[in-house]
Design an enzyme around this catalytic site. Structure first.
Site, PDB file in Angstrom:
ATOM      1  N   PHE A   1      -5.127 -11.188   0.922  1.00 44.66           N
ATOM      2  CA  PHE A   1      -5.570 -10.520   2.142  1.00 44.66           C
ATOM      3  C   PHE A   1      -7.024 -10.087   1.964  1.00 44.66           C
ATOM      4  O   PHE A   1      -7.392  -9.567   0.921  1.00 44.66           O
ATOM      5  CB  PHE A   1      -4.669  -9.312   2.425  1.00 44.66           C
ATOM      6  CG  PHE A   1      -4.729  -8.841   3.841  1.00 44.66           C
ATOM      7  CD1 PHE A   1      -4.072  -9.539   4.841  1.00 44.66           C
ATOM      8  CD2 PHE A   1      -5.453  -7.718   4.177  1.00 44.66           C
ATOM      9  CE1 PHE A   1      -4.125  -9.115   6.159  1.00 44.66           C
ATOM     10  CE2 PHE A   1      -5.513  -7.278   5.482  1.00 44.66           C
ATOM     11  CZ  PHE A   1      -4.856  -7.984   6.485  1.00 44.66           C
TER      12      PHE A   1
ATOM     13  N   ALA B   1      -2.159  -5.617  -1.205  1.00 44.57           N
ATOM     14  CA  ALA B   1      -2.268  -4.495  -2.131  1.00 44.57           C
ATOM     15  C   ALA B   1      -0.922  -3.868  -2.473  1.00 44.57           C
ATOM     16  O   ALA B   1      -0.735  -3.360  -3.582  1.00 44.57           O
ATOM     17  CB  ALA B   1      -3.206  -3.441  -1.555  1.00 44.57           C
ATOM     18  N   PHE B   2       0.009  -3.888  -1.552  1.00 49.15           N
ATOM     19  CA  PHE B   2       1.301  -3.262  -1.802  1.00 49.15           C
ATOM     20  C   PHE B   2       2.045  -3.951  -2.945  1.00 49.15           C
ATOM     21  O   PHE B   2       2.820  -3.312  -3.662  1.00 49.15           O
ATOM     22  CB  PHE B   2       2.155  -3.267  -0.523  1.00 49.15           C
ATOM     23  CG  PHE B   2       3.306  -2.319  -0.577  1.00 49.15           C
ATOM     24  CD1 PHE B   2       3.112  -0.953  -0.392  1.00 49.15           C
ATOM     25  CD2 PHE B   2       4.586  -2.776  -0.829  1.00 49.15           C
ATOM     26  CE1 PHE B   2       4.179  -0.062  -0.453  1.00 49.15           C
ATOM     27  CE2 PHE B   2       5.660  -1.893  -0.886  1.00 49.15           C
ATOM     28  CZ  PHE B   2       5.457  -0.538  -0.696  1.00 49.15           C
TER      29      PHE B   2
ATOM     30  N   HIS C   1      -1.305   2.666   8.679  1.00 46.08           N
ATOM     31  CA  HIS C   1      -0.943   1.662   7.674  1.00 46.08           C
ATOM     32  C   HIS C   1      -1.878   1.718   6.463  1.00 46.08           C
ATOM     33  O   HIS C   1      -1.437   1.620   5.315  1.00 46.08           O
ATOM     34  CB  HIS C   1      -0.972   0.268   8.319  1.00 46.08           C
ATOM     35  CG  HIS C   1      -0.576  -0.835   7.405  1.00 46.08           C
ATOM     36  ND1 HIS C   1       0.731  -1.064   7.037  1.00 46.08           N
ATOM     37  CD2 HIS C   1      -1.315  -1.783   6.773  1.00 46.08           C
ATOM     38  CE1 HIS C   1       0.777  -2.096   6.218  1.00 46.08           C
ATOM     39  NE2 HIS C   1      -0.451  -2.548   6.042  1.00 46.08           N
TER      40      HIS C   1
END
Length: 156
Positions: A25, A59-60, A91
């Site tokens: 992303f 990133a999660f 978010h």
């Protein structure tokens, strides 16, 4: 004057192995961070074959993958690179907070140094500045931090 023992890490990456966990992303930003990290480590003696790049969605997912890499015993240090850019919803806060906490936890649980190169910016311009323009390259800075920490940890 009294002599006080000081432990410092030498910036010599010769013989060390690093894994770079990098998000897909915002890849146009993250690719610059990867370039900065790899360039830094190679300029400080790390052989190209001792670098592994693991691409993940966002990133999660970083903490889980960083933890797995750290516990594998294959790497002297881990570098986490990504870019979370604030939008109109909360978010951003959820992702950046959980990713940051998870990366710190992975580092502490494994004892393997982790260079934190997850950009958390208010806009795309700030991210670009931190990926190799006005504000330097945070990928290179994360590589420098993890290299120095690896060398300090060897002395403790």
């Amino acid at each position: 004057m009294l002599h006080i023992k000081t432990i410092e890490g030498q910036l010599d990456a010769k013989g060390l192995k690093f894994a770079i966990v990098a998000t897909r992303f915002n890849d146009f930003i993250v690719d610059r961070l990867i370039g900065g990290a790899c360039d830094y480590l190679q300029r400080h003696g790390c052989d190209r074959e001792n670098l592994t790049i693991v691409r993940i969605p966002g990133a999660f997912e970083m903490p889980l993958v960083a933890k797995k890499l750290a516990h594998s015993g294959k790497y002297d240090g881990i570098i986490a690179l990504g870019a979370v850019i604030r939008g109109a919803t909360p978010h951003f806060d959820f992702v950046s907070n959980e990713a940051s906490k998870g990366l710190a936890q992975a580092c502490l649980e494994s004892g393997v140094p982790l260079g934190f190169g997850l950009l958390t910016t208010d806009n795309i311009e700030q991210a670009i500045e931190r990926a190799g323009s006005k504000a330097g390259n945070k990928g290179a800075e994360a590589a420098a931090a993890v290299l120095e920490t690896v060398r300090v940890m060897e002395q403790l």
